[in-house]
Design a protein around this motif. Sequence first.
Motif, PDB file in Angstrom:
ATOM      1  N   CYS A   1       7.380  -1.575   3.583  1.00  0.00           N
ATOM      2  CA  CYS A   1       6.040  -1.143   3.147  1.00  0.00           C
ATOM      3  C   CYS A   1       4.931  -1.920   3.849  1.00  0.00           C
ATOM      4  CB  CYS A   1       5.889  -1.339   1.645  1.00  0.00           C
ATOM      5  SG  CYS A   1       6.982  -0.316   0.697  1.00  0.00           S
TER       6      CYS A   1
ATOM      7  N   CYS B   1      12.731  -2.259   0.327  1.00  0.00           N
ATOM      8  CA  CYS B   1      12.180  -2.777   1.589  1.00  0.00           C
ATOM      9  C   CYS B   1      12.836  -4.061   2.068  1.00  0.00           C
ATOM     10  CB  CYS B   1      10.676  -2.913   1.475  1.00  0.00           C
ATOM     11  SG  CYS B   1       9.909  -1.293   1.637  1.00  0.00           S
TER      12      CYS B   1
ATOM     13  N   SER C   1       4.016   3.752  -6.422  1.00  0.00           N
ATOM     14  CA  SER C   1       3.491   2.423  -6.770  1.00  0.00           C
ATOM     15  C   SER C   1       2.007   2.265  -6.434  1.00  0.00           C
ATOM     16  CB  SER C   1       4.286   1.345  -6.022  1.00  0.00           C
ATOM     17  OG  SER C   1       3.855   1.270  -4.689  1.00  0.00           O
TER      18      SER C   1
ATOM     19  N   CYS D   1       9.214  -3.528  -6.975  1.00  0.00           N
ATOM     20  CA  CYS D   1      10.053  -2.332  -7.083  1.00  0.00           C
ATOM     21  C   CYS D   1      11.409  -2.611  -7.733  1.00  0.00           C
ATOM     22  CB  CYS D   1      10.211  -1.633  -5.736  1.00  0.00           C
ATOM     23  SG  CYS D   1       8.619  -1.164  -5.029  1.00  0.00           S
TER      24      CYS D   1
ATOM     25  N   CYS E   1      10.676   3.749   1.547  1.00  0.00           N
ATOM     26  CA  CYS E   1      11.746   4.578   0.984  1.00  0.00           C
ATOM     27  C   CYS E   1      11.854   5.923   1.685  1.00  0.00           C
ATOM     28  CB  CYS E   1      11.534   4.741  -0.517  1.00  0.00           C
ATOM     29  SG  CYS E   1      11.875   3.180  -1.374  1.00  0.00           S
TER      30      CYS E   1
ATOM     31  N   HIS F   1      11.502  -7.070  -1.531  1.00  0.00           N
ATOM     32  CA  HIS F   1      10.617  -6.864  -0.376  1.00  0.00           C
ATOM     33  C   HIS F   1      10.557  -7.964   0.654  1.00  0.00           C
ATOM     34  CE1 HIS F   1       9.350  -3.281  -2.392  1.00  0.00           C
ATOM     35  NE2 HIS F   1       8.704  -2.945  -1.303  1.00  0.00           N
TER      36      HIS F   1
ATOM     37  N   GLY G   1       6.437   5.900   1.994  1.00  0.00           N
ATOM     38  CA  GLY G   1       6.287   5.758   0.558  1.00  0.00           C
ATOM     39  C   GLY G   1       7.543   5.978  -0.254  1.00  0.00           C
ATOM     40  N   CYS G   2       7.303   5.869  -1.546  1.00  0.00           N
ATOM     41  CA  CYS G   2       8.342   5.735  -2.551  1.00  0.00           C
ATOM     42  C   CYS G   2       9.045   7.062  -2.837  1.00  0.00           C
ATOM     43  CB  CYS G   2       7.697   5.280  -3.845  1.00  0.00           C
ATOM     44  SG  CYS G   2       6.296   4.171  -3.613  1.00  0.00           S
TER      45      CYS G   2
ATOM     46  N   PHE H   1      14.572   3.174  -3.570  1.00  0.00           N
ATOM     47  CA  PHE H   1      14.107   2.809  -4.915  1.00  0.00           C
ATOM     48  C   PHE H   1      14.920   3.439  -6.054  1.00  0.00           C
ATOM     49  CE2 PHE H   1      10.923   3.807  -8.336  1.00  0.00           C
ATOM     50  CZ  PHE H   1      10.833   2.518  -8.850  1.00  0.00           C
TER      51      PHE H   1
ATOM     52  N   LYS I   1       0.955   0.026  -4.628  1.00  0.00           N
ATOM     53  CA  LYS I   1       0.903  -0.304  -3.199  1.00  0.00           C
ATOM     54  C   LYS I   1       0.639   0.959  -2.379  1.00  0.00           C
ATOM     55  CE  LYS I   1       4.937  -2.262  -3.590  1.00  0.00           C
ATOM     56  NZ  LYS I   1       6.237  -2.727  -3.113  1.00  0.00           N
TER      57      LYS I   1
HETATM   58  S1  MSK Z   1      10.208  -0.097  -1.653  1.00  0.00           S
HETATM   59  S2  MSK Z   1       6.735   0.457  -2.777  1.00  0.00           S
HETATM   60  S3  MSK Z   1       9.417   2.236  -3.810  1.00  0.00           S
HETATM   61  S4  MSK Z   1       8.330   2.725  -0.597  1.00  0.00           S
HETATM   62 FE1  MSK Z   1       8.800  -0.791  -0.458  1.00  0.00          FE
HETATM   63 FE2  MSK Z   1      10.035   2.041  -1.774  1.00  0.00          FE
HETATM   64 FE3  MSK Z   1       7.602   2.405  -2.615  1.00  0.00          FE
HETATM   65 FE4  MSK Z   1       8.876   0.254  -3.321  1.00  0.00          FE
END
Ligand code: MSK
Length: 641
Positions: free
Chosen positions: A518, A296, A555, A334, A476, A260, A445-446, A313, A557
């Motif tokens: 994110c 990210c 997640s 992640c 994502c 990230h 989002g993921c 992801f 988050k």
């Molecule tokens: S990378 S938090 S899987 S969007 Fe930010 Fe993707 Fe969700 Fe991780």
Amino acid sequence: MEDKLNHADKASQQLAACAGEAHIEIVWDRYEAMQPQCGFGLLGICCRICSMGPCRIDPYGSGPARGVCGADIDTIAARNLVRMIAGGAAAHSDHGRDIAHSLLLAAQNEDSDYQVKDEEKLKSLARVLGIDSNGDISQLAAEVASACLNDFGRQDDKGLAVLSMAPEKRRKIWQNLHVTPRSVDREIVEIMHRTHMGVDTDYKNIIKQGIRCALSDGWGGSLIATELSDILFGTPSPLRSEANLGVLSKEDVNIIVHGHEPTLSDIIAVVSQDKELKELAKAKGAAGISVAGICCTANEILMRHGIPVAGNFLQQELALMTGAVELMVVDVQCLMPGLNSVAGCFHTKLITTSPKAKIRGVEHIEFHEEKAVQIAKQIITMAINNFHERVKEKVIIPDHKEKLVAGFSSESVYAVLGGKYRATYRPLNDAVMSGRLRGAAGVVGCCNPNMPYEEAHIKMVKELIKNDVLVVTTGCNAIACAKHGLLKPEAAYQYAGRGLREVCNAVGIPPVLHVGSCVDNSRILIILSNIVSEGGLGEDIADLPVAGAAPEWMSEKAVSIGFYFVASGVYTVLGKPLPVMGSKNLHTYLTEEIEAEIGGKWEFEEDPVLAARKMITHIDKKRKALKLKPCMYEQEKSGEK
Ligand code: MSK
Ligand code: SF4
């Protein structure tokens, strides 16, 4: 596994099949092996906060109605939920704190490998924070970084300094509800305190603190991460690149950056262009050095350097399955612990870099800002030296990648829409007011192995743009959209309704705007805030014809992000529900009652087209409340149907 990948991009399907043939375990295998998953956990009604438990409450009434301490099902579900918010807010905000430290270090050390790249943005943030923006840039950067760091640990009750970027009416709503975040760290700590055994048991009061904590993430830690990253690494502006596993090179040394934070990855992107390193790569038999990103970290260096994206992801293990990755370097968040076993089947070196995120058995090269270039060179050299270990027979680079345009920020949206000479949101507001644009949606989002991979992301976004809803995206979802061709301006011809197509045509943008990682969901907050300030669409974010969604969230988050959007007045839809379904009261509160208090609410809808329709219904409701005409081409579209 196949049913989960039926709608996936071809590259993912191909490499997942290869993993199956080679009996290499990846995320979908582990998900299947985990079935059936615990129903109490899914419903959010298992408490293991103290050692009188664990306590599980049966929502159908068979068995005890309360835990050993007397906590009921609503208390248990609310406590579990807000602890997820605390986890998500902590992840984003700790990221923000690290960027603030990096800016401070850069300001204090003129030999630093980092320097202020966007002086205008620095000055503008200084003004927001009440700091005199004239004078020496290093001095100003130090003052801004210190003021931001202060927001993490303030001890007064005045509220975060950066909150002044939110619309005034919204801030008043927060004040009246007593949810104005006081300091980023404090709100996270207070959640942990309140959810300790025997403290807060009123589920609505618990959620109130969850909201305050989520706001300290969105309008605090995440916003600081984004603003200061732009100052340090440059504010993105539209650029072209590519996405999907086909971006990996057959001839080059392939380095994947994953996680990230931009601090190391940004330097790797720059240092990979070093002439000496390129020559070393050639001396080792490669044609050059290719850097690509996952998750990210990918979005961070895509937005600022146009570095291609290898995947999101659920593609992190698939990227290693290509057998063409010399080195994957990870920072935080992640990262699947399963990466190491997949890397072990190939020549790929896996490197951790953050003291906060080590993986057992994986080589660790600790990252320090003071030696950023030196460490980046060390890592790239390791990758180059690993090139000769690549086994040609094992290399499968799928022939799939898509072109994209990314790099939209709240500032570049100004410039793109208003033109070079009069940067303004006016054309955007006018397009909404005239009904050419129906509204806007943030789809973020993921991805999650519990759903068909990316099906919901793509179906939802297509349904929205078909109905003249401009989509802004991060994380994502943005990568999913990129892989499916939705980030190309041409996508407007293929998928968008007539009104949105006209707007995209006029300014040359795709119907889906990639605004970053994110933490950059804070850009969406600022865009919404700017639309309110531009005028004509109400006085608050809750008045706007907008909606949000995370159709395949995974997640903690995402839970925090969703809550700060709801608390900013946005109707927010999830594919799978939050783990609250065991508590009827909490479910009703979050999906119905909360709207009267805060202006936004949650919706859970697994069918992505139905979810998009619900978002459109909400957008139309807001248009009506603003006394706007219906969407311009609505009549025409109902004729088409
Ligand atoms: S990378 S938090 S899987 S969007 Fe930010 Fe993707 Fe969700 Fe991780
Ligand atoms: Fe059980 Fe109460 Fe302890 Fe939770 S806090 S584990 S409900 S006794």
